[in-house]
Design an enzyme around this catalytic site. Structure first.
Site, PDB file in Angstrom:
ATOM      1  N   GLU A 241      10.147   0.019  -5.410  1.00 42.03           N
ATOM      2  CA  GLU A 241       9.439  -1.146  -4.880  1.00 42.03           C
ATOM      3  C   GLU A 241      10.488  -2.059  -4.269  1.00 42.03           C
ATOM      4  O   GLU A 241      11.389  -2.519  -4.955  1.00 42.03           O
ATOM      5  CB  GLU A 241       8.653  -1.865  -5.980  1.00 42.03           C
ATOM      6  N   ASP A 285       2.249   5.815  -1.041  1.00 45.68           N
ATOM      7  CA  ASP A 285       1.086   4.946  -0.829  1.00 45.68           C
ATOM      8  C   ASP A 285       1.586   3.648  -0.182  1.00 45.68           C
ATOM      9  O   ASP A 285       1.622   2.601  -0.813  1.00 45.68           O
ATOM     10  CB  ASP A 285       0.452   4.673  -2.208  1.00 45.68           C
ATOM     11  N   CYS A 336      -5.379   2.675   1.818  1.00 49.74           N
ATOM     12  CA  CYS A 336      -6.728   2.113   1.604  1.00 49.74           C
ATOM     13  C   CYS A 336      -7.200   1.542   2.935  1.00 49.74           C
ATOM     14  O   CYS A 336      -7.629   0.405   3.023  1.00 49.74           O
ATOM     15  CB  CYS A 336      -6.733   1.084   0.482  1.00 49.74           C
TER      16      CYS A 336
HETATM   17  C1  LIG Z   1      -0.156  -0.372  -0.874  1.00 49.57           C
HETATM   18  S1  LIG Z   1       1.017  -1.112  -1.893  1.00 49.57           S
HETATM   19  C2  LIG Z   1       1.189   0.064  -3.200  1.00 49.57           C
HETATM   20  C3  LIG Z   1       0.099   0.029  -4.231  1.00 49.57           C
HETATM   21  C4  LIG Z   1       0.444   0.869  -5.444  1.00 49.57           C
HETATM   22  N1  LIG Z   1       0.751   2.249  -5.059  1.00 49.57           N
HETATM   23  C5  LIG Z   1      -0.638   0.880  -6.504  1.00 49.57           C
HETATM   24  O1  LIG Z   1      -1.487   1.760  -6.475  1.00 49.57           O
HETATM   25  O2  LIG Z   1      -0.637   0.003  -7.372  1.00 49.57           O
HETATM   26  C6  LIG Z   1       2.504  -0.838  -1.020  1.00 49.57           C
HETATM   27  C7  LIG Z   1       3.738  -1.332  -1.739  1.00 49.57           C
HETATM   28  O3  LIG Z   1       4.872  -0.722  -1.115  1.00 49.57           O
HETATM   29  C8  LIG Z   1       5.926  -1.647  -1.054  1.00 49.57           C
HETATM   30  N2  LIG Z   1       6.830  -1.159   0.009  1.00 49.57           N
HETATM   31  C9  LIG Z   1       6.661  -1.258   1.353  1.00 49.57           C
HETATM   32  N3  LIG Z   1       7.679  -0.668   1.997  1.00 49.57           N
HETATM   33  C10 LIG Z   1       8.497  -0.157   1.054  1.00 49.57           C
HETATM   34  C11 LIG Z   1       9.720   0.579   1.106  1.00 49.57           C
HETATM   35  N4  LIG Z   1      10.289   0.882   2.283  1.00 49.57           N
HETATM   36  N5  LIG Z   1      10.302   0.937  -0.051  1.00 49.57           N
HETATM   37  C12 LIG Z   1       9.728   0.620  -1.244  1.00 49.57           C
HETATM   38  N6  LIG Z   1       8.579  -0.102  -1.347  1.00 49.57           N
HETATM   39  C13 LIG Z   1       7.962  -0.464  -0.220  1.00 49.57           C
HETATM   40  C14 LIG Z   1       5.224  -2.953  -0.756  1.00 49.57           C
HETATM   41  O4  LIG Z   1       6.031  -4.044  -1.111  1.00 49.57           O
HETATM   42  C15 LIG Z   1       3.969  -2.829  -1.617  1.00 49.57           C
HETATM   43  O5  LIG Z   1       4.189  -3.357  -2.885  1.00 49.57           O
END
Ligand SMILES: C[S@@+](CC[C@H](N)C(=O)[O-])C[C@H]1O[C@@H](n2cnc3c(N)ncnc32)[C@H](O)[C@@H]1O
Length: 428
Positions: A241, A285, A336
């Site tokens: 994250e 995701d 989503c």
């Molecule tokens: C759609 S949410 C994930 C929801 C989670 N999978 C759940 O079901 O609870 C996307 C997450 O990915 C993180 N994120 C975005 N780009 C990222 C990256 N390059 N590396 C790690 N995390 C990332 C965002 O900060 C966000 O918290």
């Protein structure tokens, strides 16, 4: 006097505009006018949401200036820089608020974030998952004795057991709104998680002992779900994250749900991860338009350029997952969103990459929730000059009609692991 106490007083003062109250005043301010102005202007933009969060937290019982406390909640949740106070020695009323931080952030997520709902725009079913990391025997029906077990979407006094996800139950939205006060929820024994959001861990279906990566993990619903499938197998999860504030929510949720021993959190960009031969499966995701989520309306549709930017980012993350872990056998991609460009569009784009196409293919429908009726959009495959029957491998969930959020999932399997070994020479 703290910034928050002074700002709360300024807010209550009569005056034509905030600018006037802060900059054209007779009595000088103790705090920096710029900081105080930014705080109040930001708060006024989000006043309704902050008040809704404070109302929802219920046990918000701060001694002293309650209006100042509301401003602290605003800074904590909405200001990227966080609150203005010493982390090690915060004043007592800020300390009290920080004790509620996890709860506040979870409510924030429901009010403004991923799970946002509005009265007029509610899921027909509220889903919750038995947390098998904490509870071994499924006693859900005993915990809710007043509810009648049914097989269709439940009414106000009914409960349904899902046939696609083990340990998943659905109740009516009315009953669902009481769950946050239920002791099994507060103790982390049940997790409010939409059915579709459980599909990635179901699709991955990790083998015993696997090391699984959750590439974009916060707030951690899919992380705890996949961890629950690895408990007592010697398996583990690495949760990436990149946003430190969201990583804190993730870590708190992992702890509450008993997953912290199985999950290593890495507060870093997944794209910076280099080759790792231990990893066998991944859930990807990434951030998306959220157009399938309740309360988001069709905002994403208004900005096609944003969708294209998101799709480019999603392809990049998915390609990284498919090319960085040489021993990985399975990768599940999900969003989503109901937009093709973020879903089949990303899948087709990624499969155009020669190296990826050599090593990976979409799992057949038989291996990807075969009973789930709604499958991918064939037209996108046609646009990419690819076999449209591949759309059968994909999962689509329609918001509302299918009992919850709009969702998309694709399961990739490594070719090597799914084909008969090639004949290598003579045998007699
Ligand atoms: C759609 S949410 C994930 C929801 C989670 N999978 C759940 O079901 O609870 C996307 C997450 O990915 C993180 N994120 C975005 N780009 C990222 C990256 N390059 N590396 C790690 N995390 C990332 C965002 O900060 C966000 O918290």
């Amino acid at each position: 006097m703290s910034l928050y106490v002074e700002a709360a007083r300024v807010l209550k003062e009569p005056g034509v505009s905030l600018k006037q109250k802060v900059y054209n005043r007779k009595k000088p301010l103790r705090s920096s006018p710029g900081r105080l102005y930014a705080l109040l202007a930001g708060y006024m933009d989000h006043e309704e949401q902050v008040k809704a969060i404070v109302k929802e937290v219920g046990s918000f019982n701060i001694k002293g200036d309650k209006d100042a406390a509301v401003l602290v909640v605003y800074d904590l949740l909405f200001n990227r820089k966080g609150i203005s106070a010493s982390k090690n020695h915060p004043p007592p009323f800020i300390k009290e608020i920080l004790k509620l931080e996890t709860r506040l952030r979870n409510i924030y997520d429901k009010v403004v974030g991923e799970n946002a709902n509005t009265e007029a725009d509610l899921s027909p079913v509220r889903w919750f998952r038995l947390n098998s990391l904490k509870v071994q025997d499924d006693q859900v029906l005993k915990w809710f004795p007043s509810l009648e077990l049914v097989e269709q979407f439940p009414g106000p006094k009914q409960i349904m057991k899902d046939k696609y996800v083990d340990g998943l139950y659905g109740v009516s939205p009315e009953y669902g709104s009481t769950l946050k006060k239920n002791k099994h929820y507060i103790e982390g024994e049940i997790i409010l998680q939409d059915r579709a959001s459980c599909f990635p861990a179901e699709l991955l279906n990790p083998k015993s002992g696997w090391c699984v990566v959750d590439a974009c993990a916060a707030p951690g619903n899919k992380t705890t779900h996949v961890a629950s499938k690895l408990i007592h197998t010697g398996g583990s999860v690495i949760a990436f994250e990149k946003d430190p504030q969201r990583a804190r929510i993730l870590q708190n949720n992992l702890k509450l749900h008993g997953a912290d021993q199985l999950v290593e959190t890495r507060v870093q960009d997944f794209l910076a991860q280099t080759e790792d031969r231990n990893v066998k499966g991944l859930i990807v995701d990434p951030s998306c338009s959220g157009s399938g989520i309740y309360g988001r309306g069709n905002k994403a549709e208004l900005d096609p350029e944003r969708l294209i930017r998101l799709a480019a980012f999603q392809s990049k993350i998915l390609k990284h997952a498919l090319t960085t872990f040489p021993e990985a056998e399975c990768v599940v991609y999900s969003t989503c969103s109901y937009h093709d460009v973020e879903n089949e569009g990303v899948v087709c784009e990624v499969l155009q990459d020669e190296e990826i196409a050599q090593n990976w293919m979409l799992a057949s429908r038989d291996e990807a929730l075969p009973e789930w009726p709604r499958r991918g959009n064939r037209e996108l495959f046609e646009e990419f000059n690819m076999d449209p029957s591949l759309a059968e491998s994909l999962i689509r969930v329609e918001r509302g009609t299918d009992g919850g959020i709009g969702f998309f999932a694709a399961k990739f399997v490594r070719k090597h692991y799914n084909t008969e070994p090639e004949w290598q020479g003579f045998s007699d």
